[in-house]
Design a protein around this motif. Structure first.
Motif, short mmCIF file in Angstrom:
data_model
loop_
_atom_site.label_atom_id
_atom_site.label_comp_id
_atom_site.label_asym_id
_atom_site.label_seq_id
_atom_site.Cartn_x
_atom_site.Cartn_y
_atom_site.Cartn_z
N PRO A 63 0.81 -1.23 0.00
CA PRO A 63 0.00 0.00 0.00
C PRO A 63 0.84 1.27 0.00
N LEU A 64 1.99 1.23 0.65
CA LEU A 64 2.89 2.38 0.63
C LEU A 64 3.42 2.62 -0.77
N PHE A 65 3.82 1.56 -1.45
CA PHE A 65 4.28 1.69 -2.83
C PHE A 65 3.16 2.23 -3.72
N ALA A 66 1.94 1.77 -3.51
CA ALA A 66 0.82 2.25 -4.31
C ALA A 66 0.56 3.74 -4.06
N ALA A 67 0.58 4.16 -2.79
CA ALA A 67 0.32 5.57 -2.48
C ALA A 67 1.41 6.47 -3.05
N VAL A 68 2.65 6.05 -2.92
CA VAL A 68 3.75 6.85 -3.48
C VAL A 68 3.66 6.86 -5.01
N GLY A 69 3.31 5.74 -5.61
CA GLY A 69 3.16 5.69 -7.06
C GLY A 69 2.06 6.60 -7.57
N VAL A 70 0.93 6.64 -6.86
CA VAL A 70 -0.16 7.55 -7.26
C VAL A 70 0.28 9.00 -7.11
N ALA A 71 0.98 9.32 -6.03
CA ALA A 71 1.45 10.69 -5.83
C ALA A 71 2.44 11.11 -6.91
N VAL A 72 3.34 10.23 -7.25
CA VAL A 72 4.31 10.54 -8.31
C VAL A 72 3.59 10.68 -9.65
N GLY A 73 2.59 9.86 -9.89
CA GLY A 73 1.81 9.97 -11.13
C GLY A 73 1.07 11.28 -11.23
N ILE A 74 0.47 11.72 -10.14
CA ILE A 74 -0.25 13.00 -10.15
C ILE A 74 0.72 14.16 -10.38
N CYS A 75 1.87 14.11 -9.71
CA CYS A 75 2.87 15.16 -9.92
C CYS A 75 3.37 15.17 -11.36
N GLY A 76 3.61 14.01 -11.91
CA GLY A 76 4.05 13.93 -13.31
C GLY A 76 2.99 14.43 -14.28
N MET A 77 1.74 14.08 -14.01
CA MET A 77 0.65 14.55 -14.87
C MET A 77 0.55 16.08 -14.83
N GLN A 78 0.66 16.68 -13.65
CA GLN A 78 0.59 18.13 -13.53
C GLN A 78 1.79 18.79 -14.21
N LEU A 79 2.96 18.19 -14.08
CA LEU A 79 4.15 18.73 -14.74
C LEU A 79 3.98 18.73 -16.26
N VAL A 80 3.53 17.62 -16.81
CA VAL A 80 3.31 17.54 -18.26
C VAL A 80 2.22 18.52 -18.69
N ARG A 81 1.16 18.64 -17.90
CA ARG A 81 0.08 19.58 -18.24
C ARG A 81 0.60 21.00 -18.27
N ASN A 82 1.40 21.38 -17.28
CA ASN A 82 1.93 22.74 -17.25
C ASN A 82 2.88 23.00 -18.40
N ILE A 83 3.74 22.05 -18.70
CA ILE A 83 4.70 22.26 -19.79
C ILE A 83 3.99 22.33 -21.14
N ARG A 84 2.95 21.53 -21.32
CA ARG A 84 2.30 21.48 -22.63
C ARG A 84 1.31 22.60 -22.88
N ILE A 85 0.43 22.92 -21.90
CA ILE A 85 -0.66 23.82 -22.24
C ILE A 85 -0.76 25.06 -21.37
N ASN A 86 0.12 25.27 -20.40
CA ASN A 86 0.07 26.48 -19.59
C ASN A 86 0.52 27.66 -20.44
N PRO A 87 -0.29 28.71 -20.53
CA PRO A 87 0.10 29.85 -21.38
C PRO A 87 1.28 30.63 -20.83
N GLU A 88 1.61 30.50 -19.56
CA GLU A 88 2.72 31.26 -18.99
C GLU A 88 4.05 30.51 -19.05
N VAL A 89 4.04 29.24 -19.44
CA VAL A 89 5.27 28.46 -19.54
C VAL A 89 5.65 28.40 -21.01
#
Length: 89
Positions: A12-38
């Motif tokens: 469960p710890l591996f799953a929780a950390v994996g979900v957190a890393v996935g959310i962070c990665g998704m937000q990073l990709v979203r900001n790099i791709r479609i954020n108008p200020e980046v």
């Protein structure tokens, strides 16, 4: 050493950390791709500060925000209304 980390109790710890890393990665990709200020490209960075409000509005009003805009901030609305509405009891 591998048996210490591969016990069933840590999955469960591996799953929780994996979900957190996935959310962070998704937000990073979203900001790099479609954020108008980046701006990643050199040509776009040279443009300076843009006053493009339509693009900023499109970025900030994404699908999830539009979906939950008029919803009540409840996790289980049917259970909440059952216990809080005297007419249903």
């Amino acid at each position: 050493m591998a048996n210490r980390w591969l016990r069933p109790e840590v999955f469960p710890l591996f799953a929780a950390v994996g979900v957190a890393v996935g959310i962070c990665g998704m937000q990073l990709v979203r900001n790099i791709r479609i954020n108008p200020e980046v701006r990643v490209n050199k040509e776009n960075r040279a443009a300076g500060v843009l006053e493009n409000y339509a693009e900023g509005q499109k970025y900030s009003e994404h699908f999830l925000r539009k979906y939950v805009r008029n919803k009540a901030p409840e996790i289980m609305p049917s259970i909440n209304s059952f216990f809080s509405d005297p007419g249903k009891a």
